[in-house]
Design a protein around this motif. Structure first.
Motif, PDB file in Angstrom:
ATOM      1  N   PRO A  87      84.444  30.040   8.604  1.00 60.50           N
ATOM      2  CA  PRO A  87      84.406  31.501   8.480  1.00 60.50           C
ATOM      3  C   PRO A  87      83.548  31.934   7.292  1.00 60.50           C
ATOM      4  O   PRO A  87      83.534  31.263   6.256  1.00 60.50           O
ATOM      5  CB  PRO A  87      85.865  31.881   8.268  1.00 60.50           C
ATOM      6  N   PRO A  88      82.850  33.021   7.419  1.00 62.69           N
ATOM      7  CA  PRO A  88      82.088  33.532   6.275  1.00 62.69           C
ATOM      8  C   PRO A  88      83.031  33.956   5.147  1.00 62.69           C
ATOM      9  O   PRO A  88      84.200  34.273   5.369  1.00 62.69           O
ATOM     10  CB  PRO A  88      81.354  34.744   6.837  1.00 62.69           C
ATOM     11  N   ALA A  89      82.525  33.981   3.925  1.00 60.79           N
ATOM     12  CA  ALA A  89      83.347  34.325   2.760  1.00 60.79           C
ATOM     13  C   ALA A  89      83.910  35.735   2.891  1.00 60.79           C
ATOM     14  O   ALA A  89      85.035  36.009   2.468  1.00 60.79           O
ATOM     15  CB  ALA A  89      82.531  34.190   1.482  1.00 60.79           C
ATOM     16  N   MET A  90      83.131  36.625   3.472  1.00 65.33           N
ATOM     17  CA  MET A  90      83.594  37.993   3.631  1.00 65.33           C
ATOM     18  C   MET A  90      84.867  38.040   4.491  1.00 65.33           C
ATOM     19  O   MET A  90      85.801  38.776   4.186  1.00 65.33           O
ATOM     20  CB  MET A  90      82.506  38.833   4.287  1.00 65.33           C
ATOM     21  N   LEU A  91      84.936  37.236   5.536  1.00 62.18           N
ATOM     22  CA  LEU A  91      86.120  37.240   6.387  1.00 62.18           C
ATOM     23  C   LEU A  91      87.326  36.639   5.682  1.00 62.18           C
ATOM     24  O   LEU A  91      88.451  37.076   5.899  1.00 62.18           O
ATOM     25  CB  LEU A  91      85.841  36.469   7.675  1.00 62.18           C
ATOM     26  N   LEU A  94      88.582  39.305   3.310  1.00 58.89           N
ATOM     27  CA  LEU A  94      89.159  40.389   4.085  1.00 58.89           C
ATOM     28  C   LEU A  94      90.526  39.988   4.626  1.00 58.89           C
ATOM     29  O   LEU A  94      91.485  40.765   4.576  1.00 58.89           O
ATOM     30  CB  LEU A  94      88.216  40.773   5.229  1.00 58.89           C
ATOM     31  N   ALA A  95      90.634  38.758   5.115  1.00 56.88           N
ATOM     32  CA  ALA A  95      91.915  38.291   5.647  1.00 56.88           C
ATOM     33  C   ALA A  95      92.963  38.194   4.549  1.00 56.88           C
ATOM     34  O   ALA A  95      94.126  38.572   4.748  1.00 56.88           O
ATOM     35  CB  ALA A  95      91.729  36.939   6.319  1.00 56.88           C
ATOM     36  N   SER A  96      92.591  37.722   3.370  1.00 57.39           N
ATOM     37  CA  SER A  96      93.575  37.618   2.282  1.00 57.39           C
ATOM     38  C   SER A  96      93.981  39.001   1.778  1.00 57.39           C
ATOM     39  O   SER A  96      95.127  39.220   1.401  1.00 57.39           O
ATOM     40  CB  SER A  96      93.019  36.767   1.144  1.00 57.39           C
ATOM     41  N   ASP A  97      93.039  39.953   1.783  1.00 56.90           N
ATOM     42  CA  ASP A  97      93.396  41.309   1.363  1.00 56.90           C
ATOM     43  C   ASP A  97      94.325  41.974   2.382  1.00 56.90           C
ATOM     44  O   ASP A  97      95.262  42.679   1.995  1.00 56.90           O
ATOM     45  CB  ASP A  97      92.133  42.162   1.201  1.00 56.90           C
ATOM     46  N   LEU A  98      94.066  41.775   3.652  1.00 54.59           N
ATOM     47  CA  LEU A  98      94.894  42.405   4.673  1.00 54.59           C
ATOM     48  C   LEU A  98      96.283  41.793   4.761  1.00 54.59           C
ATOM     49  O   LEU A  98      97.264  42.485   5.030  1.00 54.59           O
ATOM     50  CB  LEU A  98      94.200  42.332   6.033  1.00 54.59           C
ATOM     51  N   THR A  99      96.392  40.489   4.561  1.00 50.68           N
ATOM     52  CA  THR A  99      97.690  39.830   4.675  1.00 50.68           C
ATOM     53  C   THR A  99      98.453  39.848   3.371  1.00 50.68           C
ATOM     54  O   THR A  99      99.640  39.550   3.350  1.00 50.68           O
ATOM     55  CB  THR A  99      97.521  38.378   5.136  1.00 50.68           C
ATOM     56  N   GLY A 100      97.773  40.161   2.280  1.00 52.18           N
ATOM     57  CA  GLY A 100      98.448  40.178   0.984  1.00 52.18           C
ATOM     58  C   GLY A 100      98.645  38.793   0.424  1.00 52.18           C
ATOM     59  O   GLY A 100      99.507  38.573  -0.425  1.00 52.18           O
ATOM     60  N   ALA A 101      97.892  37.814   0.883  1.00 50.80           N
ATOM     61  CA  ALA A 101      98.025  36.448   0.387  1.00 50.80           C
ATOM     62  C   ALA A 101      97.442  36.364  -1.015  1.00 50.80           C
ATOM     63  O   ALA A 101      96.445  36.999  -1.343  1.00 50.80           O
ATOM     64  CB  ALA A 101      97.306  35.483   1.313  1.00 50.80           C
TER      65      ALA A 101
END
Length: 128
Positions: A87-91, A94-101
């Motif tokens: 996955p690209p770094a942007m994804l 984005l995934a960690s920001d959306l999931t709150g990880a």
């Protein structure tokens, strides 16, 4: 005669007359129809050529939409596999920001269960 309730328009009289007076087909007309039927038979004797059945894969490709649609499907599948594997770094951000990880392992320590449920039940069973 029939009752007026069964035949409200009075047509049954005409139907009875038509059933009694059936016109017969003349022998000349019957002979002409038979001759025409016999003339048509040799032309209709040839059977149509059998149609070859298509195989499973060709039917599946036709159902999907042909080779152009299959090429698009394959391209989308390879792109999805590539994005999923690398996955690209942007994804990732984005995934960690959306999931709150959290980004560090110290923040994730609450996710570790120090005493799993089955171990607790084994410890209680040994003491009795």
């Amino acid at each position: 005669m029939t009752d007026r309730r069964d035949d409200p328009e009075g047509l049954e009289v005409f139907f009875d007359a038509a059933r009694r007076d059936r016109p017969r087909l003349s022998d000349d007309a019957l002979a002409r129809m038979t001759a025409q039927a016999l003339d048509m038979q040799p032309g209709r004797a040839a059977a149509p050529a059998p149609v070859a059945r298509r195989g499973f894969w060709s039917q599946l490709i036709a159902t999907i939409g042909g080779w152009p649609a299959l090429a698009g499907l394959a391209t989308a599948g390879v792109a999805g596999l590539w994005i999923g594997a690398v996955p690209p770094a942007m994804l990732q951000t984005l995934a960690s920001d959306l999931t709150g990880a959290a980004e560090t392992t110290e923040d994730d320590i609450y996710l570790v269960d120090p005493i799993p449920g089955y171990m607790l039940s084994l410890n209680l069973a040994e003491g009795s």
